[in-house]
Design an enzyme around this catalytic site. Sequence first.
Site: not given
Length: 447
Positions: A90, A92, A155
Amino acid sequence: MPADEIRASVRAAMPTVIDDLGKLVGHASCAFPGFPAEPVHAARAEVIRIMKDAGLANAAELDLEGGGYPAVWGDIPGPEGAPTVLLYAHYDVQPAPMEQGWTTDPFVFTKKDDGRYYGRGAADDKSGVAIHAGTLMAFDGAPPVGVKVIIEGEEETMSHLEAYVGAHPERFKADVIIVADMGNIECGIPVLTTMLRGHVQCTVQVDTIDHPLHSGVFGGPAPDALMALIRILASLQDDAGNPAVAGAMQFDWPGADYPEPLYRQMAAMLPGVDVIGDDSIATKLWSKPVISVIGIDAPSVAEAGNVLIPSARAKVAMRIAPGADPRHELDLLEAHLRAAAPWNVKIDVQDVKASDAFKAPTGGPGMAAAQSALAEAYGTDVSQVGSGGSIPLLETLMKASPGAEFILWGAEDAPANIHGANESVHPDEIERMIVAQVLLMERLAEG
């Protein structure tokens, strides 16, 4: 490809891998509500560029039904009869306020004298993006297995990917699913994560009187709501610090332990403070419940008045053991809170969340190949560990791809201090993990 050639190829690519990671860390891609959207979009564009440069020619945005930040998706069909590997990471990150204790700008990729690179997301989980890109680079974009890549953008917050996977399970079918969002306890000592705790939460509110009352005039006979709430919350642990919710699932951790001195160091425990609870550190971290009070609604010290408090509320979270049913464990927690209420006070308990724990299937050829590849990449034996954190998406992926094996590893070692100040990653961990993934894919292709 011989192992020595793999190592040489990966080492040659590392300057590019680290440069790309640095550019990605430079985007403050916090997907939480209230944070600016532009850095999240910029990070996603960077991921697409990185994955295309690595050989994932069709890397593109994947819009998720229901809104939210898009993921990045791409695939490479494998040779006839070859297994398919799904790669997950992920882009983020958690917020990184300077008052958290950062000594450098969290969104400036900074190398320090210890050889580690610092910055928010350097480990969690932009290092996972770097590992997957480096793996594809080693194959010049033509791996010996089919590859699917999904890089999530939410996430750390309210993910929309779970619902998308549930609605489009065929897109995520694979023989092996590699989640590069984990890591070793100590740099250079390889582990496979095989279990994750689940997570349940509830709120508990106590009401005792209709309105605030002068504590001198009325205090004594009438119960104070905050004092009652404190008694309820204190009942969640016994005197040794063990969780006291009757019937909550737990078991002794069967794999490697977590060294207590390292735990004390990584947890920044103050000198003289006891390690609480019975059992080994590993059991307490990975296969036993832990209960935390993560918020209280009550007057602050600055706003305190000499009154009896009529109402007080807390949010209680419990990490649950792998294999436990989250609904059952939440019911046990809520029943305990109600039973602990003293003096017939009014108590209201409400659900907040119930997320699954996770157990990776073991004993299959994918797990055996991963253990062998990891041992060769690191040059030493591999242990099995758990994780106190939770990744609810894993259960969703397991339902979408029945029979898939799950490999949970990565560059997030304990010193990485993910979610905290001065998050960092060691480039040697990234390099070794790329070598391990390349070896794993070759062994999966060989059958």
